[in-house]
Motif scaffolding. Structure first.
Motif, PDB file in Angstrom:
ATOM      1  N   LEU A  39       1.044  -1.585   0.013  1.00 42.62           N
ATOM      2  CA  LEU A  39      -0.400  -0.264   0.185  1.00 42.62           C
ATOM      3  C   LEU A  39       0.719   1.405   0.348  1.00 42.62           C
ATOM      4  CD1 LEU A  39      -2.586   1.433   0.055  1.00 42.62           C
ATOM      5  CD2 LEU A  39      -2.304   1.735   2.565  1.00 42.62           C
ATOM      6  N   THR A  40       1.402   1.416   0.600  1.00 46.79           N
ATOM      7  CA  THR A  40       2.623   2.338   1.093  1.00 46.79           C
ATOM      8  C   THR A  40       3.291   2.889  -0.723  1.00 46.79           C
ATOM      9  OG1 THR A  40       2.913   1.622   3.035  1.00 46.79           O
ATOM     10  CG2 THR A  40       5.243   3.379   1.703  1.00 46.79           C
ATOM     11  N   GLU A  41       3.861   1.635  -1.395  1.00 43.44           N
ATOM     12  CA  GLU A  41       4.714   1.537  -2.431  1.00 43.44           C
ATOM     13  C   GLU A  41       3.244   2.521  -4.095  1.00 43.44           C
ATOM     14  OE1 GLU A  41       6.685  -0.875  -6.314  1.00 43.44           O
ATOM     15  OE2 GLU A  41       6.537  -0.577  -4.202  1.00 43.44           O
ATOM     16  N   ALA A  42       1.728   2.402  -3.701  1.00 48.92           N
ATOM     17  CA  ALA A  42       0.967   2.576  -4.499  1.00 48.92           C
ATOM     18  C   ALA A  42       0.381   3.831  -4.237  1.00 48.92           C
ATOM     19  CB  ALA A  42       0.239   1.793  -4.333  1.00 48.92           C
ATOM     20  N   ILE A  43       1.319   3.617  -3.264  1.00 49.06           N
ATOM     21  CA  ILE A  43       0.584   5.986  -2.845  1.00 49.06           C
ATOM     22  C   ILE A  43       1.758   6.295  -3.344  1.00 49.06           C
ATOM     23  CG2 ILE A  43       0.305   6.701  -0.490  1.00 49.06           C
ATOM     24  CD1 ILE A  43      -0.713   5.076   0.901  1.00 49.06           C
ATOM     25  N   GLY A  44       2.886   6.216  -3.555  1.00 49.56           N
ATOM     26  CA  GLY A  44       3.816   6.419  -3.413  1.00 49.56           C
ATOM     27  C   GLY A  44       3.967   7.001  -5.309  1.00 49.56           C
ATOM     28  N   ARG A  45       2.887   6.416  -5.702  1.00 47.70           N
ATOM     29  CA  ARG A  45       2.894   6.810  -7.369  1.00 47.70           C
ATOM     30  C   ARG A  45       1.980   7.485  -7.423  1.00 47.70           C
ATOM     31  NH1 ARG A  45       3.479   0.178  -7.386  1.00 47.70           N
ATOM     32  NH2 ARG A  45       1.371   0.403  -7.625  1.00 47.70           N
ATOM     33  N   TRP A  46       1.068   7.819  -6.438  1.00 47.58           N
ATOM     34  CA  TRP A  46       0.347   8.976  -6.822  1.00 47.58           C
ATOM     35  C   TRP A  46       0.289   9.986  -6.575  1.00 47.58           C
ATOM     36  CZ3 TRP A  46      -5.417   8.718  -8.407  1.00 47.58           C
ATOM     37  CH2 TRP A  46      -5.265   7.051  -8.260  1.00 47.58           C
ATOM     38  N   ASP A  47       0.830  10.928  -7.839  1.00 41.63           N
ATOM     39  CA  ASP A  47       0.385  12.261  -8.135  1.00 41.63           C
ATOM     40  C   ASP A  47      -0.332  13.045  -7.080  1.00 41.63           C
ATOM     41  OD1 ASP A  47      -1.374  13.931 -10.231  1.00 41.63           O
ATOM     42  OD2 ASP A  47      -0.658  12.495 -10.555  1.00 41.63           O
ATOM     43  N   GLU A  48       0.086  14.503  -6.326  1.00 43.69           N
ATOM     44  CA  GLU A  48      -0.942  15.088  -5.010  1.00 43.69           C
ATOM     45  C   GLU A  48      -2.541  15.503  -5.676  1.00 43.69           C
ATOM     46  OE1 GLU A  48      -0.143  16.369  -2.165  1.00 43.69           O
ATOM     47  OE2 GLU A  48       0.928  14.362  -1.762  1.00 43.69           O
ATOM     48  N   ALA A  49      -2.598  16.088  -7.461  1.00 40.32           N
ATOM     49  CA  ALA A  49      -3.784  16.652  -7.952  1.00 40.32           C
ATOM     50  C   ALA A  49      -4.384  15.864  -7.983  1.00 40.32           C
ATOM     51  CB  ALA A  49      -2.968  16.435  -9.439  1.00 40.32           C
ATOM     52  N   SER A  50      -3.462  14.438  -8.595  1.00 43.40           N
ATOM     53  CA  SER A  50      -4.266  12.533  -8.753  1.00 43.40           C
ATOM     54  C   SER A  50      -5.282  12.316  -6.991  1.00 43.40           C
ATOM     55  CB  SER A  50      -3.768  11.220  -9.571  1.00 43.40           C
ATOM     56  OG  SER A  50      -3.230  12.180  -9.866  1.00 43.40           O
ATOM     57  N   LEU A  51      -4.645  12.952  -6.572  1.00 42.34           N
ATOM     58  CA  LEU A  51      -5.086  11.992  -5.607  1.00 42.34           C
ATOM     59  C   LEU A  51      -6.121  13.101  -5.253  1.00 42.34           C
ATOM     60  CD1 LEU A  51      -2.178  12.579  -2.592  1.00 42.34           C
ATOM     61  CD2 LEU A  51      -2.953  10.146  -3.446  1.00 42.34           C
ATOM     62  N   ASP A  52      -7.021  14.005  -5.085  1.00 40.66           N
ATOM     63  CA  ASP A  52      -7.923  14.806  -5.389  1.00 40.66           C
ATOM     64  C   ASP A  52      -8.790  14.749  -6.229  1.00 40.66           C
ATOM     65  OD1 ASP A  52      -6.810  15.864  -2.930  1.00 40.66           O
ATOM     66  OD2 ASP A  52      -5.826  17.209  -4.178  1.00 40.66           O
ATOM     67  N   ARG A  53      -8.193  14.819  -7.232  1.00 33.20           N
ATOM     68  CA  ARG A  53      -8.717  13.809  -9.166  1.00 33.20           C
ATOM     69  C   ARG A  53      -9.950  12.855  -8.219  1.00 33.20           C
ATOM     70  NH1 ARG A  53      -5.885  13.804 -13.528  1.00 33.20           N
ATOM     71  NH2 ARG A  53      -4.572  15.166 -12.557  1.00 33.20           N
ATOM     72  N   PHE A  54      -9.400  12.020  -8.137  1.00 33.27           N
ATOM     73  CA  PHE A  54     -10.148  10.263  -8.309  1.00 33.27           C
ATOM     74  C   PHE A  54     -11.037  10.267  -7.241  1.00 33.27           C
ATOM     75  CE2 PHE A  54      -6.467   9.840 -11.579  1.00 33.27           C
ATOM     76  CZ  PHE A  54      -7.720   9.401 -12.329  1.00 33.27           C
ATOM     77  N   ARG A  55     -12.434   9.198  -7.439  1.00 35.52           N
ATOM     78  CA  ARG A  55     -13.005   9.204  -6.581  1.00 35.52           C
ATOM     79  C   ARG A  55     -13.111   7.483  -6.287  1.00 35.52           C
ATOM     80  NH1 ARG A  55     -15.107  13.528  -3.913  1.00 35.52           N
ATOM     81  NH2 ARG A  55     -15.087  14.991  -5.096  1.00 35.52           N
ATOM     82  N   LEU A  56     -13.151   7.048  -4.688  1.00 39.42           N
ATOM     83  CA  LEU A  56     -13.156   5.878  -4.851  1.00 39.42           C
ATOM     84  C   LEU A  56     -14.719   6.083  -4.336  1.00 39.42           C
ATOM     85  CD1 LEU A  56      -9.301   4.920  -3.553  1.00 39.42           C
ATOM     86  CD2 LEU A  56     -10.694   4.346  -5.669  1.00 39.42           C
TER      87      LEU A  56
END
Length: 115
Positions: A39-56
């Protein structure tokens, strides 16, 4: 949740009985120790803008951004860790002490004013 909300099909099945509780705990902790770095590795692949753009979708809270889901996950894991700690502490106390901590029926709790 406090009123009994359920996650429906997303809820894990409850085991009816666990013959080897210590073994089950070891399996859960082993699994967690393998998944957390992933999970930590996967989180590191997200850029800051994408963390707020995509919804789950969350079964109770609705759609959350990836950042919100990660914060919720952090909070949720901490909540369960507190429950485990409290249960372990209660189990470690001598039985007599546990009985003394429980107020007598009808007695005011420590937070209530006495008349």
């Amino acid at each position: 949740l406090a009123d009994g909300a359920q996650a429906g099909p997303y809820s894990p099945a409850c085991p009816t009985a666990i013959d080897d509780a210590a073994g089950a705990q070891r399996q859960l902790l082993d699994r967690w120790q393998k998944v957390l770095p992933q999970l930590t590795e996967a989180i590191g692949r997200w850029d800051e803008a994408s963390l707020d753009r995509f919804r789950l979708p969350h079964p109770l809270l609705g759609k959350l951004t990836v950042r919100e889901m990660l914060f919720f996950t952090l909070y949720h894991v901490g909540h369960h860790a507190e429950i485990v700690s409290a249960r372990r502490a209660a189990a470690a106390r001598p039985q007599r002490e546990q009985q003394v901590d429980a107020p007598a029926p009808g007695a005011p709790s420590s937070g209530e004013a006495r008349s």
